[in-house]
Write an enzyme that holds these catalytic residues in place. Sequence first.
Site, mmCIF file in Angstrom:
data_model
loop_
_atom_site.group_PDB
_atom_site.id
_atom_site.type_symbol
_atom_site.label_atom_id
_atom_site.label_comp_id
_atom_site.label_asym_id
_atom_site.label_seq_id
_atom_site.Cartn_x
_atom_site.Cartn_y
_atom_site.Cartn_z
ATOM 1 N N ASP A 1 0.886 -1.038 -0.080
ATOM 2 C CA ASP A 1 -0.023 0.149 0.102
ATOM 3 C C ASP A 1 1.015 1.416 -0.107
ATOM 4 O O ASP A 1 1.828 1.272 0.656
ATOM 5 C CB ASP A 1 -0.737 -0.142 1.118
ATOM 6 C CG ASP A 1 -2.047 0.997 1.121
ATOM 7 O OD1 ASP A 1 -2.282 1.472 0.011
ATOM 8 O OD2 ASP A 1 -2.792 1.155 2.195
ATOM 9 N N ASN B 1 -9.872 -3.126 -7.589
ATOM 10 C CA ASN B 1 -9.056 -2.335 -8.301
ATOM 11 C C ASN B 1 -9.556 -2.173 -9.885
ATOM 12 O O ASN B 1 -9.126 -1.299 -10.433
ATOM 13 C CB ASN B 1 -7.558 -2.725 -8.418
ATOM 14 C CG ASN B 1 -6.858 -2.540 -7.348
ATOM 15 O OD1 ASN B 1 -5.851 -3.348 -6.955
ATOM 16 N ND2 ASN B 1 -6.938 -1.670 -6.544
#
Length: 302
Positions: A33, A81
């Site tokens: 991340d 995503n």
Amino acid sequence: MREWLRAQFRSVYERVLRREISGAPSHVAVIQDGNRRYARERGDDTATGHRVGAETTERVLDWCAELGVDELTLYAFSTENFNRPPDEREHLFDLIEEKLYQFADADRVHEERVRVRAIGDTDRLPERVQQAIDYAEAQTAGYDALTLNVAVAYGGRAELLQAAREIGSAVDRGDLDPADVTAETVEARLYDGAVRDVDLIVRTGGDERTSNFLPWHANGNEAAAFFCTPYWPEFSKIDFLRAIRTYEAREVSWRRTRAKRALALVRALGGEVKEARRVLDRFRDYLPDAVEDEPTEQQPAD
């Protein structure tokens, strides 16, 4: 001068951490991340952040090989995503495709006998990415020293739902008796993914959550978790070693807790529970010295 001192300190600290670690988890899973925030804070575009992050991925693979980790799973592209802007999504597909081909042809991957595999609903990916997956898996299929799982089009909840639906269909057809459903029944219907249960989850970027990642293999195994603030492109070997140290500390704590529970059971039931005694003998080193006088199976209680 200041940069030199900082580099010297990091070098010494890295050596100290390395001496504190006696082993390594078998399976490490990483949530990478912070690529976009890293780029944004430097005035760069998102693509730059993802590309720098891909370089960190290569270093982590080397660290795993060095420390003796058996399996590494990287959360490269989640099902969520797919909701990102088309240009960003296409760049991620480009990068995943490029890195899969690079990994498949890299000398160090073959020298270290790294097996590359994909986890996820890969049919949802562009054909060019699927071809890169097929190539990487074929090129490394015979290796077994270190397994690299690339989680693409992956969602843990979707994975478990798919397994549940397949089991339900098998029961409806009469091919499976509900009484025969076991953990192995579920695992057989998960994505063709992780080989081992997850021992340690690492997440960079400051968030303290596991984001639908490997719920069966990680949460079911009560994996240790290490959350750190550096963005993925900044993740260093010191951060990785600190994560390993967290795992080892958790393992010691878990063994001590289990040993104490077994000791309490043996004391409460007068030594009649063989399983508790077996656990107690196995974890005796994690108990205070005072319990050394506790009777064992070879020395029954009076």
